[in-house]
Write a protein that holds these residues in place. Structure first.
Motif, PDB file in Angstrom:
ATOM      1  N   UNK A 238      34.287   2.841  -8.765  1.00 40.49           N
ATOM      2  CA  UNK A 238      34.452   1.468  -8.271  1.00 40.49           C
ATOM      3  C   UNK A 238      33.495   1.187  -7.111  1.00 40.49           C
ATOM      4  N   UNK A 239      33.407  -0.115  -6.740  1.00 40.36           N
ATOM      5  CA  UNK A 239      32.747  -0.459  -5.477  1.00 40.36           C
ATOM      6  C   UNK A 239      33.658   0.101  -4.382  1.00 40.36           C
ATOM      7  N   UNK A 240      33.141   1.029  -3.583  1.00 38.68           N
ATOM      8  CA  UNK A 240      33.990   1.698  -2.591  1.00 38.68           C
ATOM      9  C   UNK A 240      34.192   0.771  -1.388  1.00 38.68           C
ATOM     10  N   UNK A 241      35.457   0.491  -1.015  1.00 41.02           N
ATOM     11  CA  UNK A 241      35.701  -0.404   0.124  1.00 41.02           C
ATOM     12  C   UNK A 241      35.115   0.167   1.413  1.00 41.02           C
ATOM     13  N   UNK A 242      34.607  -0.725   2.266  1.00 37.76           N
ATOM     14  CA  UNK A 242      34.061  -0.294   3.552  1.00 37.76           C
ATOM     15  C   UNK A 242      35.110   0.357   4.442  1.00 37.76           C
ATOM     16  N   UNK A 243      36.376  -0.055   4.284  1.00 38.09           N
ATOM     17  CA  UNK A 243      37.438   0.504   5.139  1.00 38.09           C
ATOM     18  C   UNK A 243      37.945   1.848   4.625  1.00 38.09           C
ATOM     19  N   UNK A 244      37.504   2.251   3.414  1.00 39.42           N
ATOM     20  CA  UNK A 244      37.989   3.526   2.853  1.00 39.42           C
ATOM     21  C   UNK A 244      37.451   4.678   3.677  1.00 39.42           C
ATOM     22  N   UNK A 245      38.350   5.598   4.030  1.00 43.55           N
ATOM     23  CA  UNK A 245      37.952   6.760   4.816  1.00 43.55           C
ATOM     24  C   UNK A 245      38.567   7.999   4.164  1.00 43.55           C
ATOM     25  N   UNK A 246      37.766   8.696   3.361  1.00 43.26           N
ATOM     26  CA  UNK A 246      38.316   9.823   2.588  1.00 43.26           C
ATOM     27  C   UNK A 246      38.744  11.002   3.462  1.00 43.26           C
ATOM     28  N   UNK A 247      38.425  10.947   4.766  1.00 42.61           N
ATOM     29  CA  UNK A 247      38.832  12.066   5.620  1.00 42.61           C
ATOM     30  C   UNK A 247      40.314  11.952   6.025  1.00 42.61           C
ATOM     31  N   UNK A 248      40.950  10.800   5.712  1.00 41.63           N
ATOM     32  CA  UNK A 248      42.345  10.611   6.143  1.00 41.63           C
ATOM     33  C   UNK A 248      43.313  11.401   5.257  1.00 41.63           C
ATOM     34  N   UNK A 249      43.067  11.423   3.941  1.00 42.03           N
ATOM     35  CA  UNK A 249      44.045  12.106   3.088  1.00 42.03           C
ATOM     36  C   UNK A 249      43.715  13.583   2.901  1.00 42.03           C
ATOM     37  N   UNK A 250      44.784  14.370   2.740  1.00 47.70           N
ATOM     38  CA  UNK A 250      44.645  15.812   2.544  1.00 47.70           C
ATOM     39  C   UNK A 250      44.551  16.153   1.072  1.00 47.70           C
ATOM     40  N   UNK A 251      45.041  15.247   0.252  1.00 48.88           N
ATOM     41  CA  UNK A 251      45.189  15.565  -1.162  1.00 48.88           C
ATOM     42  C   UNK A 251      45.077  14.277  -1.957  1.00 48.88           C
TER      43      UNK A 251
END
Ligand code: PMP
Length: 316
Positions: A238-251
């Motif tokens: 998908x178009x990745x949202x600017x607010x997405x931060x993959x470092x927040x989730x562990x899993x």
């Protein structure tokens, strides 16, 4: 701590009259947290669900809509006759339309043509203008169309851009996260939510990690780009949202649409919880987490009710 659901306590004199029309806006948030008594999980594990359809517009997205509009009003971007415009798969649009109606802000929405008719009709009922994008291009097609409209008429439109608007995340850092912490009396160990704009997961996740660094954050997404679970994105395609931060989730847990549907039906029939399919996906994932633990308190966020999916006939 948290704002009361009804504003000032009943009977209490108010210092100054509330601004006209704010009533419903102040009732957003403070949603209940439920147990699922019929779901089998290990004895030391509690699985709780945050019932976001208790929001006045019927979904978690009321929170983001309120924060985005109030932030724009403070910054003078709205309230000057301009129309709020954004792309939405429905729930944010309903939130914008409801808050916009209450605060006197005109709202225009771009939705993929195949979103459920209940969403379109509800947003229209609040007076919003709806424009349709190519259904085959999904939510990304709606994003491309709204970008074009806003670029063509910057005088008429303010592009709210929920995928890149920090107020979307802040809504959950300041309301949903603290509510979960308070409602579990600090016992929450795991938070499970789907990824749409990612505002819910990133906002709640950041808050929980700040106040309780051992918190485990679990992101839920459709198993691949062909699996449709309304409201959720498959980030890799998908178009990745600017607010997405993959470092927040562990899993990250990938859910098949069929499993989401099965769980959604089960929740209605076995727990009396009539929810949408992204809620079924979140609970399906939360059960996997629960069964991998010996102890813990898992909170899964259930974004909306089943009302807006009746026309899909999937409950029959
Ligand atoms: N489920 C549903 C039904 C939704 O409408 C949305 C919002 N697109 C989500 C989940 C995901 O929420 P968020 O945008 O905060 O990631």
């Amino acid at each position: 701590m948290q704002a009361s659901i009804v504003g000032p306590a009943a009977g209490a004199p108010t210092a100054a009259p509330a601004p006209l029309g704010r009533g419903v806006v102040d009732s957003i948030g403070n949603t209940p947290l439920f147990r699922l008594p019929h779901l089998a999980v290990p004895a030391g594990v509690q699985l709780l669900v945050k019932a976001e359809w208790y929001n006045p517009g019927g979904s978690v997205k009321d929170r983001a809509a309120k924060y985005i509009i109030e932030d724009a009003l403070r910054r003078g971007l709205l309230g000057n006759g301009r129309t709020l415009i954004d792309s939405t798969s429905g729930n944010t649009g309903i939130g914008y339309a409801m808050v916009g109606a209450a605060l006197g802000i005109p709202v225009a929405l771009v939705m993929p043509e195949n979103v459920s008719s209940e969403r379109i009709q509800r947003a229209r009922a609040y007076g919003a203008t709806i424009m349709f994008s190519d259904p085959l291009e999904g939510s990304d097609g709606a994003i491309r169309m709204v970008r074009q409209l806003a670029a063509d008429r910057p005088d008429a439109y303010w592009y709210a851009n929920q995928y890149n608007n920090a107020a979307n995340v802040r809504a959950h850092m300041e309301t949903t996260g603290p509510e979960i912490m308070a409602q579990t009396e600090g016992r929450v160990t795991h938070f499970v939510a789907g990824l749409g704009t990612s505002g819910t997961l990133v906002g709640v996740g950041r808050y929980l990690k700040r106040v309780k660094p051992s918190s485990r954050i679990v992101a839920v997404e459709p198993a691949d780009e062909l699996q449709v679970i309304e409201g959720l994105k498959h980030m890799a395609s998908a178009i990745v949202p600017g607010i997405y931060d993959p470092s927040v989730h562990n899993e990250q847990i990938a859910v098949e649409a069929e499993d989401a549907w099965q769980m959604t039906r089960w929740l209605a029939r076995s727990e009396g919880l009539f929810v949408g399919f992204s809620s079924g996906a979140a609970v399906h994932a939360a059960v996997q987490v629960a069964r991998s633990l010996r102890e813990g308190v898992i909170v899964a966020l259930l974004p909306d009710s089943g009302d807006k999916y009746l026309s899909t006939r999937l409950f029959e």
